[in-house]
Design an enzyme around this catalytic site. Structure first.
Site, PDB file in Angstrom:
ATOM      1  N   ASP A  18     -98.820  76.359  50.950  1.00 35.60           N
ATOM      2  CA  ASP A  18     -99.494  76.690  49.694  1.00 35.60           C
ATOM      3  C   ASP A  18     -98.460  76.754  48.570  1.00 35.60           C
ATOM      4  O   ASP A  18     -97.451  77.445  48.683  1.00 35.60           O
ATOM      5  CB  ASP A  18    -100.203  78.034  49.860  1.00 35.60           C
ATOM      6  CG  ASP A  18    -101.062  78.418  48.670  1.00 35.60           C
ATOM      7  OD1 ASP A  18    -101.000  77.757  47.625  1.00 35.60           O
ATOM      8  OD2 ASP A  18    -101.821  79.396  48.799  1.00 35.60           O
ATOM      9  N   SER A  46    -106.411  84.357  46.061  1.00 36.15           N
ATOM     10  CA  SER A  46    -105.347  84.247  45.073  1.00 36.15           C
ATOM     11  C   SER A  46    -105.112  85.612  44.415  1.00 36.15           C
ATOM     12  O   SER A  46    -104.811  86.581  45.107  1.00 36.15           O
ATOM     13  CB  SER A  46    -105.698  83.153  44.073  1.00 36.15           C
ATOM     14  OG  SER A  46    -104.579  82.743  43.342  1.00 36.15           O
ATOM     15  N   HIS A  71    -104.683  75.450  48.450  1.00 35.95           N
ATOM     16  CA  HIS A  71    -104.789  76.835  47.996  1.00 35.95           C
ATOM     17  C   HIS A  71    -106.223  77.311  48.182  1.00 35.95           C
ATOM     18  O   HIS A  71    -107.155  76.779  47.587  1.00 35.95           O
ATOM     19  CB  HIS A  71    -104.394  76.902  46.523  1.00 35.95           C
ATOM     20  CG  HIS A  71    -104.341  78.282  45.956  1.00 35.95           C
ATOM     21  ND1 HIS A  71    -103.579  79.281  46.492  1.00 35.95           N
ATOM     22  CD2 HIS A  71    -104.951  78.813  44.856  1.00 35.95           C
ATOM     23  CE1 HIS A  71    -103.709  80.377  45.761  1.00 35.95           C
ATOM     24  NE2 HIS A  71    -104.537  80.116  44.767  1.00 35.95           N
TER      25      HIS A  71
END
Length: 548
Positions: free
Chosen positions: A461, A237, A491
């Site tokens: 995602d 991320s 994710h």
């Protein structure tokens, strides 16, 4: 152990929208944007760290990290333009390479240095990462690498940043209207102004130094302190953006890099437009959850169509708006809990079962899943403070509320599930008490200087939509490969959800081989429809879930 990993990783806030307004007041001692002086200070700090090294010892009890993990502290400058000025102590954890012979198929020696992990946020701690050394899925990587986690500046015990009383942060229940009225917007503006003032009051002039550029410099110093000439790094991320900026500024110090669930690094999208994209991505994943629940109507009774499942959710929402479940779950807590369905499909069975139980008259499962945990309030408040500071400091933002109000109103017509919550989470950036924001780095300025890198992404995602992975691969140049989990949307792809993905990541880390530039993997299986009393039948949980 898996529960511990999930709990630690789930402490961080999601990458979300920011709302901006009139120009903020200037903080004392604002640093200038990135400069040659700060870059030189980072080099000086890295040379000193290489000489000093790290003194790893048994971890303090507060870290809750058992043997064989060891902990150390790393001193870094608060302000790299003053490398001998005030310092921060970053906490570092490590499990040394098991060295159980060369890994299968590896063309290099068993030990390949340190592998540093950042789980994202910004605001997440990676101190838990060395625990994966004991999991069978990581056996070969743990044999070749020292697994290193750390808490970035401001996080945990690394010079912790705070903006409000944790009790205030965790106050519940909260009631959030389905669509914000003008009065509610005014209330949120006032709350955001108060939050920004709290950050300035608690951090003072130090607030300006929580930035991605300083996080990158800290990573450069950590690499040197570990004794590695080149960095092996895995980021999830926001951690992908951190790694991408590192690769841009220090290409000669990169060895292997894995970017899991990539943030779009286009400077024009950091951070305002990235978050508009996220709201649309979350809407798709919320639709995926509702379609899944509808396919399993026989198990949950929530409806045979996504629209019917939405109606079931709205009935629960209306009920907790009238009377908070357990006295602590209002519409705010309900929404926060169900935002997780857009991150992780592994929570779908529990969330569907909680709705079903509530509609049958049993609020207990919903309360257990959605109620704030007072024991984690301080950690959550710290995570949110660091997240807000980095995003607010990192980039310029639209300067008027009218622009944000217009954009969010328009976006909410197509993507109502996350838009306003996302916007209000970041509204303090409108009133941020640091006047000189950073300018985002143009990632990939010298891609020819980089060795092979590996980007990993799920096609659906929501938190970091797939076009961001394509953009990151493009910017990293011809040596960057992309592994895509087709048709999936959880994710964070690496670490136990998909064997195909994990094989490619392991091969790359052990040999540097990416097996082509574009690789596809079939999606991991959807979770089975199980009751809250029958979780064992559900899909296995990821080893390294990224932040939520």
């Amino acid at each position: 152990m898996r529960t511990k990993l999930a709990r630690r990783a789930a402490a961080a806030a999601a990458l979300c929208l920011t709302l901006c307004s009139p120009a903020p007041a200037r903080a004392a001692a604002d640093p200038a944007p990135d400069s040659a002086v700060a870059a030189a200070g980072a080099e000086l700090a890295a040379r000193a760290a290489a000489v000093a090294g790290l003194d790893f010892r048994p971890c303090p009890a507060v870290e809750d990290l058992p043997d064989p993990v060891r902990c150390a502290t790393l001193r870094v400058p608060l302000d790299y333009a003053r490398p001998r000025g005030p310092q921060l102590s970053l906490t570092v954890s490590r499990a040394t390479a098991t060295g159980a012979g060369p890994a299968a198929g590896a063309r290099e020696s068993a030990r390949q240095g340190s592998l540093v992990y950042n789980p994202g946020g910004p605001g997440a701690s990676g101190m838990f990462f060395p625990l994966v050394a004991g999991l069978p899925e990581w056996r070969r990587v743990a044999a070749a690498y020292d697994l290193v986690g750390y808490a970035p500046r401001g996080v945990g015990r690394s010079g912790p940043l705070s903006c409000q009383d944790p009790a205030e942060y965790a106050a519940a229940p909260t009631q959030v209207p389905p669509a914000p009225s003008p009065q509610y917007k005014r209330e949120r503006v006032a709350a955001a102004q108060a939050y920004a003032r709290g950050c300035a009051r608690r951090a003072g002039a130090d607030l300006a130094y929580y930035t991605t550029l300083n996080n990158v410099r800290d990573l450069h110093v950590l690499r040197a302190a570990l004794g590695d000439a080149r960095l092996n790094f895995m980021g999830a991320s926001y951690g992908t953006y951190l790694g991408a900026v590192y690769a841009t500024l220090y290409p000669g110090h990169v060895r292997r890099m894995v970017f899991d669930s990539a943030v779009n690094p286009d400077p024009g999208r950091v951070w305002y437009r990235n978050n508009l994209d996220q709201a649309r991505g979350f809407e798709r994943r919320w639709a995926d959850f509702r379609a899944w629940a509808a396919r399993h109507h026989d198990a949950y009774g929530l409806g045979t169509t996504p629209r019917a499942v939405q109606a079931s959710y709205e009935r629960v929402r209306a009920a907790v708006a009238r009377t908070p479940a357990g006295g602590v779950v209002g519409t705010g807590e309900l929404h926060s809990a169900y935002l997780r369905t857009a991150y992780y499909d592994e929570v779908w069975p529990d969330r569907a079962a909680a709705l079903a139980a509530f509609l049958r008259g049993d609020p207990g499962p919903l309360v257990r899943q959605a109620a704030p945990d007072p024991g984690s309030a301080a950690e959550g408040e710290n995570t949110t403070a660091v997240y807000t500071a980095v995003l607010c400091n990192d980039a310029p933002w639209p300067a008027d509320w009218e622009t944000w109000d217009r954009d969010s109103t328009e976006l909410a017509r197509a993507a109502p599930f996350e838009t306003w919550a996302n916007a209000f989470l970041n509204l303090p950036c409108a009133y941020w008490p640091v006047s000189e924001r950073q300018r985002p780095v143009a990632v990939g300025g010298r891609p020819a200087a980089l060795p092979r890198t590996l980007v990993v992404a799920a096609e659906r995602d929501g938190a970091t939509p797939y076009p961001g992975a394509l953009e990151l691969q493009r910017r990293l140049g011809a040596g960057a490969a992309l592994v895509t989990e087709e048709g999936a949307g959880t994710h964070g792809v690496v670490g136990g959800r998909n064997d195909c993905v994990d094989r490619h990541v392991e091969r790359y880390l052990l040999t540097g081989d990416t097996r082509g530039r574009r690789i596809t993997c079939a999606p991991h299986p959807e979770p089975a429809p199980v009751s809250l009393d029958d979780r064992a039948a559900s899909a296995r949980r990821a080893l390294l879930p990224p932040v939520v």
